[in-house]
Enzyme design. Sequence first.
Site, PDB file in Angstrom:
ATOM      1  N   SER A   1     -68.397  20.889 -50.106  1.00 16.48           N
ATOM      2  CA  SER A   1     -69.602  20.127 -49.766  1.00 16.48           C
ATOM      3  C   SER A   1     -69.819  19.036 -50.802  1.00 16.48           C
ATOM      4  O   SER A   1     -69.367  19.145 -51.954  1.00 16.48           O
ATOM      5  CB  SER A   1     -70.821  21.057 -49.741  1.00 16.48           C
ATOM      6  OG  SER A   1     -72.034  20.324 -49.662  1.00 16.48           O
TER       7      SER A   1
ATOM      8  N   TYR B   1     -76.034  27.754 -53.412  1.00 18.64           N
ATOM      9  CA  TYR B   1     -75.089  27.162 -52.457  1.00 18.64           C
ATOM     10  C   TYR B   1     -74.233  26.094 -53.133  1.00 18.64           C
ATOM     11  O   TYR B   1     -72.997  26.075 -52.978  1.00 18.64           O
ATOM     12  CB  TYR B   1     -75.875  26.563 -51.297  1.00 18.64           C
ATOM     13  CG  TYR B   1     -75.054  25.829 -50.273  1.00 18.64           C
ATOM     14  CD1 TYR B   1     -74.397  26.514 -49.252  1.00 18.64           C
ATOM     15  CD2 TYR B   1     -74.952  24.433 -50.294  1.00 18.64           C
ATOM     16  CE1 TYR B   1     -73.655  25.826 -48.291  1.00 18.64           C
ATOM     17  CE2 TYR B   1     -74.219  23.751 -49.339  1.00 18.64           C
ATOM     18  CZ  TYR B   1     -73.571  24.448 -48.342  1.00 18.64           C
ATOM     19  OH  TYR B   1     -72.839  23.766 -47.391  1.00 18.64           O
TER      20      TYR B   1
END
Length: 298
Positions: free
Chosen positions: A191, A204
């Site tokens: 990401s 995350y």
Amino acid sequence: MKNEKYTSQQDPRQVYPAPPYNQQSPIEPPGNDSQMHPKPDYGEASYQGSGKLNGRKALITGADSGIGRAVALAFAREGADILIAYLEEAADARETARLVEESGRQAVLIKGDIQQEAHCQHLIQQAVDEWGQLDILVNNAAFQMSHQSIAELSSEEFEQTFRTNIFAMFYLCKAAIPIMKPGSAIINTSSIQAYEPKPHLLAYAATKAAIANFTKALSQEAMEHGIRVNAVAPGPVWTPLIPSTMPPERYEQFGADTPVGRAAQPAELSPVYVLLASPEASYITGMIYGITGGKRLD
């Protein structure tokens, strides 16, 4: 929602809906595709295959919706059979299976929690039992929650995030590499949060940085077996994960801060996964491919 084939003459800022995204009702995590507004585009009406993955067998985690569904659809239209690994959203998983089967390929559905090493080993074994081979592993499933401060983040949730996002990838790669043949490919989903971490996604973001590092390190060992390992690092993508894990004030303007000015649709990511899975990427390994709407991976 734009469903026609994208052409170079279209303005990328206007191909899909831009913020504000007015999600009408709350969605409980991990999210349900049928409750989303606007609906994500998975490439149903636009993706056209050309046989890049004919005869290949692929395992995709988190393939019930979001990026995973778009990748499953694209892989199937390129000629691959798909093992769809999902946690609990059975209706979404069946819809992915329908799209795969409509493309003329086999879909195998397996429900379970990839936090458990035994289940990850079962997924790899199931691919072997079904097909006698596994050519492509896409580690895509992820867990995230948004918090205002570290004080709100429980130790249990922090551990769950790592077990889902990074431990499972380790379990699956460890089980897959011994049975994958030269020419196979592993694709991990990192990401932009690995490079531009936001404090409200503390756990995350940390896992996505670990995935990028893991990808680069594993690629060197895996190439000793002729297996390529790469990762895709998406920016903001409109998937069920977003409205189910973020407060409205965050997801309503989701993607507005990119140069393109909007969130990506899952269909816009799948072609890169296809490239990395295909023989055309034979000289590509250990790389992180950003699909970020213009944000840099620095």
